[in-house]
Structure formats: C-alpha cells, structure tokens
Scaffold this motif. Structure first.
Motif, PDB file in Angstrom:
ATOM      1  N   ASN A 190       0.822  -1.214   0.000  1.00 49.05           N
ATOM      2  CA  ASN A 190       0.000   0.000   0.000  1.00 49.05           C
ATOM      3  C   ASN A 190       0.860   1.270   0.000  1.00 49.05           C
ATOM      4  OD1 ASN A 190      -2.626  -1.206   0.059  1.00 49.05           O
ATOM      5  ND2 ASN A 190      -2.244  -1.779   2.185  1.00 49.05           N
ATOM      6  N   ILE A 191       1.934   1.236   0.791  1.00 50.29           N
ATOM      7  CA  ILE A 191       2.817   2.412   0.838  1.00 50.29           C
ATOM      8  C   ILE A 191       3.567   2.565  -0.472  1.00 50.29           C
ATOM      9  CG2 ILE A 191       4.805   3.407   2.022  1.00 50.29           C
ATOM     10  CD1 ILE A 191       3.830   2.066   4.572  1.00 50.29           C
ATOM     11  N   TRP A 192       4.046   1.448  -1.038  1.00 46.38           N
ATOM     12  CA  TRP A 192       4.765   1.523  -2.308  1.00 46.38           C
ATOM     13  C   TRP A 192       3.856   2.008  -3.438  1.00 46.38           C
ATOM     14  CZ3 TRP A 192       7.198  -3.934  -1.336  1.00 46.38           C
ATOM     15  CH2 TRP A 192       8.285  -3.789  -0.464  1.00 46.38           C
ATOM     16  N   SER A 193       2.608   1.576  -3.450  1.00 45.59           N
ATOM     17  CA  SER A 193       1.681   2.020  -4.496  1.00 45.59           C
ATOM     18  C   SER A 193       1.401   3.513  -4.381  1.00 45.59           C
ATOM     19  CB  SER A 193       0.377   1.234  -4.419  1.00 45.59           C
ATOM     20  OG  SER A 193      -0.284   1.477  -3.181  1.00 45.59           O
ATOM     21  N   LEU A 194       1.385   4.040  -3.138  1.00 45.10           N
ATOM     22  CA  LEU A 194       1.201   5.483  -2.953  1.00 45.10           C
ATOM     23  C   LEU A 194       2.400   6.251  -3.497  1.00 45.10           C
ATOM     24  CD1 LEU A 194      -0.417   7.835  -1.742  1.00 45.10           C
ATOM     25  CD2 LEU A 194       0.765   7.429   0.422  1.00 45.10           C
ATOM     26  N   TYR A 195       3.612   5.791  -3.210  1.00 50.30           N
ATOM     27  CA  TYR A 195       4.814   6.437  -3.755  1.00 50.30           C
ATOM     28  C   TYR A 195       4.818   6.355  -5.284  1.00 50.30           C
ATOM     29  CZ  TYR A 195       7.478   7.485   0.486  1.00 50.30           C
ATOM     30  OH  TYR A 195       7.928   8.044   1.661  1.00 50.30           O
ATOM     31  N   ASP A 196       4.400   5.213  -5.811  1.00 49.07           N
ATOM     32  CA  ASP A 196       4.386   5.039  -7.267  1.00 49.07           C
ATOM     33  C   ASP A 196       3.427   6.023  -7.932  1.00 49.07           C
ATOM     34  OD1 ASP A 196       5.065   3.353  -9.699  1.00 49.07           O
ATOM     35  OD2 ASP A 196       2.882   3.133  -9.652  1.00 49.07           O
ATOM     36  N   ALA A 197       2.246   6.201  -7.351  1.00 50.78           N
ATOM     37  CA  ALA A 197       1.248   7.080  -7.957  1.00 50.78           C
ATOM     38  C   ALA A 197       1.603   8.549  -7.801  1.00 50.78           C
ATOM     39  CB  ALA A 197      -0.120   6.807  -7.331  1.00 50.78           C
ATOM     40  N   VAL A 198       2.159   8.930  -6.649  1.00 45.65           N
ATOM     41  CA  VAL A 198       2.401  10.345  -6.369  1.00 45.65           C
ATOM     42  C   VAL A 198       3.757  10.811  -6.880  1.00 45.65           C
ATOM     43  CG1 VAL A 198       2.620  12.069  -4.535  1.00 45.65           C
ATOM     44  CG2 VAL A 198       0.897  10.276  -4.352  1.00 45.65           C
ATOM     45  N   VAL A 199       4.807  10.051  -6.625  1.00 45.00           N
ATOM     46  CA  VAL A 199       6.167  10.518  -6.917  1.00 45.00           C
ATOM     47  C   VAL A 199       6.662  10.056  -8.279  1.00 45.00           C
ATOM     48  CG1 VAL A 199       8.557  10.506  -6.094  1.00 45.00           C
ATOM     49  CG2 VAL A 199       6.683  10.529  -4.444  1.00 45.00           C
ATOM     50  N   ILE A 200       6.452   8.787  -8.614  1.00 39.81           N
ATOM     51  CA  ILE A 200       7.053   8.239  -9.841  1.00 39.81           C
ATOM     52  C   ILE A 200       6.176   8.525 -11.059  1.00 39.81           C
ATOM     53  CG2 ILE A 200       7.867   6.138 -10.948  1.00 39.81           C
ATOM     54  CD1 ILE A 200       8.465   5.035  -8.151  1.00 39.81           C
ATOM     55  N   ARG A 201       4.950   8.051 -11.051  1.00 38.00           N
ATOM     56  CA  ARG A 201       4.073   8.228 -12.221  1.00 38.00           C
ATOM     57  C   ARG A 201       3.362   9.569 -12.247  1.00 38.00           C
ATOM     58  NH1 ARG A 201       0.727   2.639 -13.190  1.00 38.00           N
ATOM     59  NH2 ARG A 201       2.504   1.263 -13.616  1.00 38.00           N
ATOM     60  N   ARG A 202       3.089  10.128 -11.095  1.00 35.00           N
ATOM     61  CA  ARG A 202       2.313  11.369 -10.974  1.00 35.00           C
ATOM     62  C   ARG A 202       0.945  11.210 -11.627  1.00 35.00           C
ATOM     63  NH1 ARG A 202       6.402  16.575 -11.359  1.00 35.00           N
ATOM     64  NH2 ARG A 202       8.093  15.662 -10.145  1.00 35.00           N
ATOM     65  N   ASP A 203       0.313  10.115 -11.305  1.00 36.02           N
ATOM     66  CA  ASP A 203      -1.000   9.784 -11.862  1.00 36.02           C
ATOM     67  C   ASP A 203      -2.081  10.485 -11.038  1.00 36.02           C
ATOM     68  OD1 ASP A 203      -3.327   8.644 -12.801  1.00 36.02           O
ATOM     69  OD2 ASP A 203      -2.513   6.622 -12.939  1.00 36.02           O
ATOM     70  N   LYS A 204      -2.643  11.563 -11.591  1.00 34.57           N
ATOM     71  CA  LYS A 204      -3.605  12.373 -10.855  1.00 34.57           C
ATOM     72  C   LYS A 204      -4.877  11.596 -10.526  1.00 34.57           C
ATOM     73  CE  LYS A 204      -2.045  16.876 -12.539  1.00 34.57           C
ATOM     74  NZ  LYS A 204      -2.451  18.128 -13.224  1.00 34.57           N
ATOM     75  N   GLU A 205      -5.350  10.792 -11.488  1.00 33.68           N
ATOM     76  CA  GLU A 205      -6.590  10.038 -11.247  1.00 33.68           C
ATOM     77  C   GLU A 205      -6.415   9.051 -10.100  1.00 33.68           C
ATOM     78  OE1 GLU A 205      -7.923   8.217 -14.789  1.00 33.68           O
ATOM     79  OE2 GLU A 205      -8.218  10.106 -15.880  1.00 33.68           O
TER      80      GLU A 205
END
Length: 810
Positions: free
Chosen positions: A208-223
C-alpha cells in the motif's frame, strides 16, 4: 494539536504517572533531529512543513551550518492518548561520536529512549546493538520522518481487523513474521518463505505504501492519487496538489494518513515507564558510588531508596536532584530579562505620557527668552553630549563579560523544588556517614552548621522549564520532571547531586564513552589578554561535560577534547562566547605512553643470548643496589624496602618486593603451556580490539623490569567507512584494515580499520574529497599500540633512565 499553554504543562507536571522522560538516540545523520521536529510540530510550536528543515532543537549556529547536533536539548510536549493526557520531556542528543558525552548527560535523566536506526546503514556505533526490539511487541515504529509518515503493527492490525473481520490479537501476532494470507481459504497460514508467498507484512502494509509512492512521486498519476485520497478520507489543499515538487503532495497525504508523531508518541506512552516505575536496582546503582555496596551505606541513607521509588511530591518528602551538566546561555535569553509584550492598556498609557511630555516641551520652548536661548543652548547641548559619552564609556567591563550565564540541566527524583530553596551540594567524595555523625539530627541547608568535607550549601535562585531554544520561568517543580536551575555556577562545576537531606549520597558519576585525547596548547594573540583567556577557558571547562583544561608545568594552557570536530567547536566557543579574544592554537599534541617489553632472546644476528650475559647484568645491578645503599633520592634498607623521591621533592614512592609463595610458583611453572596459549590469544586479540587477556604474574627481580627496553604506545582510532575505495588514504596514514563487510541488499561497504591518532587529523576531509563524498568516516578512540622502535635509541634502559633523570635535575 494546538500550542500548549504554560499553565497546562505546569498542571501536567503534578501527575508523575503520566510523565515520560525520554531521549532520542541514533547514529549521526540517521534522522534524530528530523524526528524531533515532527514531534515538536505536533504541539504547534513549529509548522509541520518545516519539520526536518528548521532543526528546531539545534539552536547553535555551527549546528545549523554543519547539519549535525552537538549538544543535548530538552523540550516538554503535551500529548493526548485515549482519555489520558501525558507530559513528554523529550531530549534530542547528538549522534556524532565526538559528542557522546552529551548523550551520557541526557540518558542519566531519562527513563527510556527512542532508538532511531537507519533502514539502509543499520546498527551503527551510537546505537545499542544489545537491545531487543520486535514489531509484534509494539516497541517498533516504521517511519520516514522526512515524508511525515510512521506506523506500528498495532495501527494496521486495527485497520484490517475492521475490514477483514479478523481478530486484532491474531493480526498482532501474524503481521510480522513468516505468515501469508490464503485468499481461497481466507485464512492466515504459516510458511510464506517456503511456499514462495508474499509475507503478510508486505502484502497488507508495504504494498500500500509503495503504491502510494508510485502514484504520487514516480508516475504522478492524478486520477489514481484522487482515488487514494478519497479512499483514505484525507483532505489535500489545492496548492499542495498543484505543487511542482511531488514530495509536497506525498507529505500532505502521509501526514494525515499515518502521522509519524502519533505513532511514536503513542508507543512512548504505552511502552516507556513513568518516574513511578523506576527499578529498585537502578536506584541502588545510582546511590552506590564506586565499589561501595548499597547495604554498606548508613541506615538513614538506605531509607532514601523509598523516596526514589515513590517519587513523592509531598511537603515532607526529601528533595533529591541530580545535575547532569551545566550549559551556557545568553543572559538576555533568560525569562526575567526577556522583553515582555505590552498590553493594550500599557500601550495607551505610554502614548498619553509621550503626548504630555511633548506638550510640556513645546510650552517650555515658547516661553524661553531669546537671549537666554542663544547663550545657554550650545552649552546645554555640549553638556548633554559629554554626559552621554561619559555614561556610555563608563560601563564596567564586567557587565559586558557577564553576558553568558549558566543553567543546570537537572531532574527532580524526589520532593518539590521551589524557587529560592536552599539545598546541600554533595561532592563526588562526600560521605554521608561522616556528616550524620557530625551534624545535629533534623538539620537543613538553612541552618548554620559546621563545615563538612565535600559538602556545601546553595540557593536555587531560578527554576526554568526547558523548551528547546527558550526558557520559561517556574516557581516550583514536582518530582519526576526535567528542569533547568539558575544560580548554581559558583557551586557546581560539571555535575552534582543536590538534596535537602544530608543522608543522601552523591550519585554515581557519569560514564563517558569518548576519551578526551586530542590536546592543543592555547595562547592569546595579544599577551595582555591572558586574563581573558584564563577566564574563558574556565567557563569552557564548566560548559562542556567532556572538555578538560590543564595548565602544564611550563605554564602552557592546554585544552583536551574528544576529537577534531569537538576541538573545533571548543575553539569557536572560546573565540566567540567565553574569552571573546583572538587566540592561537598549536598543532594537536598526541600523548604517548611508556611501557616495557620482555628482554630479547636473540641478538642482532639472531643468535641466542647466553645466560651468562643476563646473569652478569643482574649481578651488576645487585652489587650497585647493596643493602643500606642510599642517596639523595634513593634509599634501600635491609628489609628490602626501596624508597624513591622525585627530583623536585614533591612525591615519594616506597616499594617492597616480596616473592610469591612456593605453591603459586609451582602452579605457574606447571601451567606454562596454558600461559603460553593465553599469551598467543592475547596477541591475536590485541590487534584492534579492546579485549585484553592479561599475562599471569610471574616472579621476577626488580632489575629485570629495568633492563627491559621501554616502548612508546601510540593511540589508535577505530574508523567505520561506508565505501571500499579508501585503502589508499588509510595506507598513506599508516592505517590498516581489520574487517570489511558488504551490507546485504545494498551496494555499501563497511570497513573497520585502525590508524594512529596522530594521522587522524584531516582524515575525514581527505576521505570525502577522494571519494567525492561517498565515504563517511567515524573515528572512535580504540586502544594503545606499541611502536616498533626503541624509545631509548639503542641505549640500555638503566643508562637511559639515569641520563633522563640527570637532564631533569639540570
């Protein structure tokens, strides 16, 4: 939680059951001060956005410049946990080994500690590797202070207990360990590693923590970020979501989802003991100085153990306080000298007074005669200027020098400390048995009593609440709290025990891990400023728990510090705070020690020395030291007592050589193989390790020790390096590598090496330059090591001693 008022903290001080005295311990650069900032921000003292950047508890300018903590700082925090309110006296301590003495002063006042361990570097020199922590015991928090999140197993057990319908107690036991979730059976099974399954901790927490970092920091996936924010139920400000730095948005989400301050402070309240839970064993150790046992203390002294354990704040409870260090503060920073903000009524009153004065001045000028004005005005102006100059220039020099004042860093173990209260100051050699037999029963520090060795009296003029960079004045402090005490600089040098009961013994002295070994000679650039230097070094000696100030026989003023960084800080303090003059420091003076080694068994050409030569030397010395022989400094009587007086007649040493009993001699001779084995083990362990297997005593005549060639011992330092390409620097500085280890799962090396202290100056800077900042050394004094050269230059020991003595007499 908003900012806590002083009145609230004072009320919390009266409940010792909900007080937690703790310090933060860690290696340098592992995040202690960043974590402290997060905890301070939870009380509204600083903004949560500045946590890790402000370094609130690093109040010194050089601490901010270097980015490391150099002194222990305390702050009192308020935290609500469940239906209880707690007072947390938090002490942030340094991580650099040069300032480990500051860690000792902090630990003595605390009942527990938060140990910060970097996930990559692991346990390092400033950490305690002998402690046992386990997430399933609830004494571990996983955190990233820089990103603002932290959690314990208990938090996720509570979350998934509600979502999955699994008992919280089951999740507490299985979230950490070799367990996995069988989705088909909807059961938690054991053997994740053997079956190639994801451990439950990875599956339910880390993913869960890694997926949050992936969405916010790496991919910057707004949706995806919007979905995560909605599912977590957190609110993100528009400016945070639009910020160019994704870490700002990550911190905004994590600080609401898994606030690090809540996780750490909850663990502290649940797991650390209160002052009421102090162990009886710890009390006995504190009260037993040196080799003296607790049961050998006077009966009245042993009764004080109950006062420690009860931590009572009753009026009849004896006051017992321990001062761990004295620290210097600017006199202007004291609460009684601080400028108080004006109220609206005071502002209006001052405005009206100013208007009235202005009106009176205008009226006086309008009625003044023109002739009188022309003749008197210049003289009046001139007189005023002279008076102003006189007042400005006549300020005593002592007033300027009195800008630094000392505050004692202390803790109340029993009783209630009150402002202006008189107490006994117990020196380290104070014996309560002697005072109890001399002083009248029931006497107090206010009574006029006879003088007792190592016992003095003082008044605690001011009491302070320690709030990091600020001090708040208090009228009284109950037992179980950490505080600052003013007015003790004339009575306490570095540390002391204070009590209203003369039966109280002095506390066990502080144990410093770092050994002061780096010496420099200090002198002022202008000889006329020598009194200022002497005063400044006296203040420095009092302000630093580890620094030592010595005056050599030659008259040189020598400063002894724990390392290069510590030395630089002490020199800066001398120049800018205590002496306030330009000073010159010599090159570091490295101490050497003299020792003796066994006489050689072979000569220069590897031929065995005959027994006749050895016997001849011994007989020659025996003939010279015939019975009754005496001189100005040496006397030998018929009973075998040798009395030696130093050339300056200041010391006399007497030695009587007595042979070992025959039984002991036979035992040693029959155990020659065991002794030889121990010597071999000793030689192998001596290489960079502190464990030393001593050689058993053997009978030898006095001349044999004199005829052995002395060797100087050089001090070596132990270095931990995080890179492998440093061998060139070590070889250049006569160092050698003892051990190298690669951190599993990383590309980092830890290399353990030794090098002479004489070669250690500038070592850290050179390592960083040669490795482009990738290597980080830490130097700790390790051991003394024998030099492979003859200190006598080939001259026999006996002749060398005679020559040296002759030179000293000349």
């Amino acid at each position: 939680m908003g900012h806590t008022s002083l009145e609230k903290i004072i009320s919390l001080q009266r409940n010792p059951a909900n007080i937690r005295n703790l310090c933060i311990l860690a290696h340098v650069d592992h995040g202690k001060t960043t974590l402290a900032d997060c905890l301070v921000a939870s009380n509204g003292i600083i903004s949560s956005r500045l946590a890790g950047k402000l370094r609130y508890l690093d109040s010194r300018e050089d601490e901010q410049i270097r980015g490391i903590t150099m002194k222990s700082s305390a702050i009192s925090l308020h935290y609500s946990h469940g239906d209880q309110e707690y007072l947390l006296n938090l002490i942030d301590s340094p991580g650099h080994v040069d300032f480990s003495s500051e860690v000792s002063t902090a630990v003595r006042l605390c009942d527990g500690a938060v140990v910060v361990v970097d996930a990559v570097e692991g346990v390092c020199p400033q950490d305690d590797s002998h402690l046992y922590f386990s997430p399933d015991q609830g004494n571990v928090v996983f955190a990233s202070a820089i990103d603002g999140w932290g959690f314990s197993i208990r938090q996720f057990a509570q979350i998934y207990s509600e979502r999955m319908g699994i008992k919280k107690e089951v999740l507490l036991k299985t979230l950490w360990g070799d367990f996995y979730l069988n989705m088909k059976a909807k059961r938690i099974m054991k053997g994740a590693q053997a079956k190639g399954k994801k451990p439950l901790f990875v599956q339910l927490v880390l993913d869960n923590i890694w997926s949050l970092y992936d969405a916010v920091v790496i991919r910057r996936d707004k949706e995806k970020v919007e979905k995560v924010v909605t599912s977590l139920g957190v609110k993100v400000m528009a400016r945070d979501s639009r910020h160019s730095d994704p870490k700002v948005l990550l911190s905004a989400i994590c600080s609401q989802w898994l606030p690090v301050s809540q996780a750490v402070l909850s663990m502290v309240c649940e797991k650390l003991p209160s002052p009421l839970e102090m162990a009886a064993e710890r009390v006995e150790k504190l009260m037993s100085v040196g080799a003296r046992r607790f049961d050998s203390l006077p009966e009245q002294t042993q009764h004080l153990k109950t006062a420690f354990l009860q931590c009572s704040s009753e009026e009849n409870a004896p006051v017992i306080v321990f001062v761990s260090k004295m620290f210097a503060v600017d006199a202007k920073a004291l609460p009684q000298h601080r400028q108080r903000p004006l109220t609206q009524e005071e502002i209006a009153e001052r405005r009206e007074t100013a208007r009235r004065r202005h009106a009176d001045k205008m009226a006086a000028e309008s009625h003044r005669e023109p002739s009188h004005s022309e003749s008197a005005s210049p003289a009046g102006v001139c007189t005023a200027n002279v008076e102003n100059l006189t007042l400005k220039d006549s300020k005593p020099e002592e007033e300027e020098e009195a800008k630094e004042t000392f505050v004692a860093f202390a803790r109340v173990y029993s009783g209630v400390v009150k402002k202006g209260q008189r107490v006994f100051v117990l020196g380290p050699k104070y014996d309560p048995a002697q005072s109890l037999s001399t002083l009248p029963e029931g006497c107090s520090a206010s009574d006029d009593v006879s003088e007792i060795p190592h016992l003095s009296r003082c008044s605690m003029e001011n009491l302070y609440l320690l709030m990091g960079r600020e001090l708040e004045e208090l009228q009284e402090v109950p037992a179980g709290n950490v505080l600052g005490i003013g007015g003790l600089e004339e009575f306490v040098l570095k540390s002391a025990t204070l009590s209203t009961a003369p039966a109280c013994p002095p506390f066990t002295p502080l144990n410093f891990e770092a050994t002061p070994i780096v010496r420099v000679a200090i002198e002022p650039k202008h000889p006329s400023e020598m009194p200022k230097l002497v005063r400044g070094m006296r203040l420095l000696n009092q302000a630093d728990p580890c620094a030592e100030v010595l005056i050599q026989e030659t008259g040189e003023h020598v400063l002894v510090t724990a390392g290069e960084v510590h030395l630089q800080r002490c020199l800066d303090d001398l120049r800018e705070r205590f002496a306030k003059i330009e000073i010159s420091a010599s090159e570091p003076i490295i101490p050497f020690r003299e020792t003796v080694v066994r006489p050689p068994k072979v000569d220069m050409v590897n031929e065995e020395l005959g027994k006749q030569q050895k016997v001849a030397i011994i007989h020659q010395v025996k003939e010279e030291a015939a019975p009754g022989r005496s001189s100005d400094t040496l006397h030998l009587d018929s009973s075998g007592l040798v009395t030696l007086t130093t050339p300056n007649r200041l010391a006399t040493v007497g030695v009587r050589a007595i042979p070992l009993p025959q039984e002991a001699t036979r035992l040693l001779e029959s155990s020659s193989e065991v002794i030889r084995t121990l010597e071999q083990v000793n030689m192998s362990l001596r290489e960079g390790k502190s464990l030393d297997v001593s050689e058993p005593p053997r009978r030898r005549s006095a001349p044999s020790a004199e005829s052995a060639p002395p060797r100087r011992s050089k001090a070596s330092a132990e270095s931990r390096l995080v890179l492998c390409r440093v061998y060139g620097v070590l070889g250049k500085r006569e160092g050698r590598v003892l051990q190298e280890e690669m951190k599993e799962g990383t590309d980092m090396f830890i290399i353990k090496a030794v090098l002479p202290v004489a070669e250690s100056f500038g070592f850290a800077d050179e390592i960083r330059k040669r490795t482009s900042g990738l290597a980080s050394p830490q130097l700790v004094f390790s051991h003394w090591e024998r030099l492979n050269e003859d200190a006598c230059g080939g001259v026999s020991t006996r002749d060398w001693i005679v020559r040296a003595t002759g030179r000293r007499q000349v």
